[in-house]
Structure formats: C-alpha cells, structure tokens
Scaffold this motif. Structure first.
Motif, PDB file in Angstrom:
ATOM      1  N   LEU A 162       0.977  -1.097  -0.048  1.00 38.78           N
ATOM      2  CA  LEU A 162      -0.018   0.078   0.200  1.00 38.78           C
ATOM      3  C   LEU A 162       0.771   1.230   0.083  1.00 38.78           C
ATOM      4  CD1 LEU A 162      -2.915   1.152   0.339  1.00 38.78           C
ATOM      5  CD2 LEU A 162      -2.665   1.048   2.722  1.00 38.78           C
ATOM      6  N   VAL A 163       0.759   2.014  -0.901  1.00 37.92           N
ATOM      7  CA  VAL A 163       1.697   3.164  -1.284  1.00 37.92           C
ATOM      8  C   VAL A 163       0.890   4.452  -0.891  1.00 37.92           C
ATOM      9  CG1 VAL A 163       3.333   2.114  -2.734  1.00 37.92           C
ATOM     10  CG2 VAL A 163       1.270   3.275  -3.693  1.00 37.92           C
ATOM     11  N   ALA A 164      -0.660   4.609  -0.863  1.00 36.31           N
ATOM     12  CA  ALA A 164      -1.158   5.699  -0.745  1.00 36.31           C
ATOM     13  C   ALA A 164      -2.620   5.618  -0.546  1.00 36.31           C
ATOM     14  CB  ALA A 164      -1.086   6.739  -2.076  1.00 36.31           C
ATOM     15  N   SER A 165      -3.519   6.221   0.431  1.00 34.11           N
ATOM     16  CA  SER A 165      -4.809   6.024   0.650  1.00 34.11           C
ATOM     17  C   SER A 165      -5.380   7.241   0.989  1.00 34.11           C
ATOM     18  CB  SER A 165      -4.926   4.896   1.456  1.00 34.11           C
ATOM     19  OG  SER A 165      -4.521   5.357   2.993  1.00 34.11           O
ATOM     20  N   GLY A 166      -6.718   7.490   0.671  1.00 34.06           N
ATOM     21  CA  GLY A 166      -7.491   8.476   1.068  1.00 34.06           C
ATOM     22  C   GLY A 166      -8.610   9.127  -0.080  1.00 34.06           C
ATOM     23  N   PRO A 167      -9.095  10.169  -0.026  1.00 31.79           N
ATOM     24  CA  PRO A 167     -10.148  10.427  -0.878  1.00 31.79           C
ATOM     25  C   PRO A 167      -9.366  10.706  -1.894  1.00 31.79           C
ATOM     26  CG  PRO A 167     -10.325  11.805   1.200  1.00 31.79           C
ATOM     27  CD  PRO A 167      -9.093  11.258   1.415  1.00 31.79           C
ATOM     28  N   PRO A 168     -10.192  10.517  -3.167  1.00 33.25           N
ATOM     29  CA  PRO A 168      -9.491  10.580  -4.708  1.00 33.25           C
ATOM     30  C   PRO A 168      -8.670  12.106  -4.854  1.00 33.25           C
ATOM     31  CG  PRO A 168     -11.649   9.583  -4.854  1.00 33.25           C
ATOM     32  CD  PRO A 168     -11.553  10.016  -3.490  1.00 33.25           C
ATOM     33  N   LYS A 169      -9.401  13.073  -4.374  1.00 29.63           N
ATOM     34  CA  LYS A 169      -8.509  14.363  -4.432  1.00 29.63           C
ATOM     35  C   LYS A 169      -7.266  14.289  -3.830  1.00 29.63           C
ATOM     36  CE  LYS A 169     -12.853  17.455  -4.760  1.00 29.63           C
ATOM     37  NZ  LYS A 169     -13.601  18.314  -4.325  1.00 29.63           N
ATOM     38  N   GLU A 170      -6.909  13.657  -2.702  1.00 31.06           N
ATOM     39  CA  GLU A 170      -5.669  13.565  -1.976  1.00 31.06           C
ATOM     40  C   GLU A 170      -4.871  12.641  -2.785  1.00 31.06           C
ATOM     41  OE1 GLU A 170      -6.321  13.022   1.998  1.00 31.06           O
ATOM     42  OE2 GLU A 170      -7.756  14.701   2.236  1.00 31.06           O
TER      43      GLU A 170
END
Length: 266
Positions: A223-231
């Motif tokens: 996992l390299v990133a997670s969050g709302p699409p805008k972020e």
C-alpha cells in the motif's frame, strides 16, 4: 435488501512459494484498509500490484498467509465458508459460464448460502430473485439464456446474483472490464446506489475518482497511498506508481479529479 457491514484488513499479506529452500514471492504485503458502512472503496494500481489477490483474500478463495480480514470486527477466519458467503458477495472479473442457464437460474444461485444442499427454492427465494433483478434493471432478462447476454446485461445479472445473498459487503473485480462506456457508467452508478459496503478493483482512474469515496493504491503488493481521490491522485503518484506523465485537474461539472495522460516526450 442489504445490511452494510464494516470491512477491514489488518496487516494482510499473501505469499506463495518459499518451501524447500525457495525464496517465494509476496503478492500482498502488510496491507491495512478500512471500509465503513455503505462506503465504496476503490483498489487501484498497475497490473500485478496485488489487487485481485487482495480481493480473493477478502472473499475467501485465498487464505492470507499473514494478517486478518475483519467483518464488523469479527475475524473471518473463524467463520465457515457458508457464513462468509452470507455476508460477502463477489462479482468476479470473468462472468462467463458454459451452462445454458437462464438469468433467473443464475441469480437464484445466490441463495445457496442460505439453504441446505439440494433444498428447493421457496416462494421467498423467488421473491428475492425477482426483486434483485428489478433492482438492477434486469427484470426483463429473467428468462433469457445467460450465455447469450451482452457484457453489460451479464454484469447486471451477476450483481443481482450477489444481491440475493443479502450481503453486507460486495466485492467486485474489474466490474467494467470489456464493457463500453455506457455500461461502465451504469454498472458503477448501480453499485454505488445499492446501499452495500463496496470494495472494487478498477483500472480506470477517472471512473475510480468519480464513483469511489476513498482509494487505496497498491504497487508491487504494498500500500503506497490511501485517502479521498482528490488527495490520492496526483501527478507525482502517477509518475511513481504507473511510470506515466499526467496532469490532474478538478472537473468543473463533477468536482472530481480528472487524469489526463500525456505522451512520453521524444
């Protein structure tokens, strides 16, 4: 028709090989994610990043070699396969079948986790099947042969089959694969409006940005990133994970991030 559940993975890993002196290979490496009730969560990442393997660990066709999958806080490993199927339904990437079954028969298969072996369909089963077909806009297909359907029609039937399981979580592996753009939009809009907690793997980042509440980005199993699409969707991340040059802007009509890919410089 559904009671949305909370889905989580805790340090989920899946490794193959490693026996008899072999080094083995880690396909999913220490992934933790969380989907709240009714959320639509997107898994994105390049081919081979571990998306399908992670989904298979969630719905139980693979057993994680590390970590846990939790449903409403309970470890799924402690539940029977039938019990898991009552709460997690899947729409696979390949919906083809060699059987000459009608759509109604295919959808009725979703009642299997709630029945004993060879138990006949009841009036309640029939009601649920017809309600699911109507919910996905496929009630007119009930007596059609499943193998003769278009790609979009087939996906609707498979979503209906998942719905009659009365799941709390719906897992979809590339649900827009091989569909034209109209059916891609219709299927994702349908899934988002079902009321289930949804976990889906997608290749198309613009569709993921519009239809998912949050994104989890995988690269080589991690996992390299997670969050709302805008972020999450940034030019820097796309260059790092996908190896492409892209511009990310906010679409004036939808408010969602929009990815524009640029050709390599010569």
């Amino acid at each position: 028709m559904s009671n949305p559940a909370v889905l989580s993975t805790e340090s989920l890993s899946y490794r193959v090989g490693g026996e008899s002196g072999k080094s083995g290979k880690t396909l999913v490496d220490d992934v933790t994610l969380h989907a709240a009730q009714g959320e639509t969560i997107g898994l994105v990442g390049p081919n081979g990043s571990g998306k399908t393997t992670l989904l298979r660990c969630v719905y139980g066709t693979l057993t994680p070699t590390g970590g846990r999958v939790l449903l409403d806080g309970d470890d799924l490993a402690a539940r029977s396969a039938k019990d898991r199927a009552r709460r997690i339904a899947t729409v696979p990437q390949d919906g083809h079948t060699g059987f000459e079954l009608t759509v109604r028969q295919i959808v009725a298969m979703g009642r299997s986790p709630h029945k004993r072996f060879w138990e006949a369909d009841t009036a309640e089963d029939e009601r649920l099947v017809l309600a699911a077909l109507e919910r996905v806009g496929a009630d007119g297909l009930a007596h059609r042969v499943f193998a003769g359907l278009s790609g979009g029609e087939r996906q609707r039937a498979l979503v209906a089959r998942a719905l009659v399981q009365q799941p709390g979580v719906l897992v979809l592996d590339e649900p827009t694969n091989h569909l034209d753009i109209r059916y891609q939009l219709e299927i994702l809009a349908l899934v988002r409006d079902l009321g289930t907690t949804n976990l889906l793997a997608l290749h198309d980042l613009n569709l993921a940005a519009y239809y998912c509440d949050r994104l989890y980005v995988l690269d080589a199993g991690r996992l390299v990133a997670s969050g709302p699409p805008k972020e999450v969707l940034t030019s820097e991340l796309l260059a790092e994970v996908y190896g492409v040059t892209a511009e990310v802007s906010v679409h004036p009509a939808t408010g969602a991030p929009t990815v524009t890919y640029l050709p390599p410089s010569t």
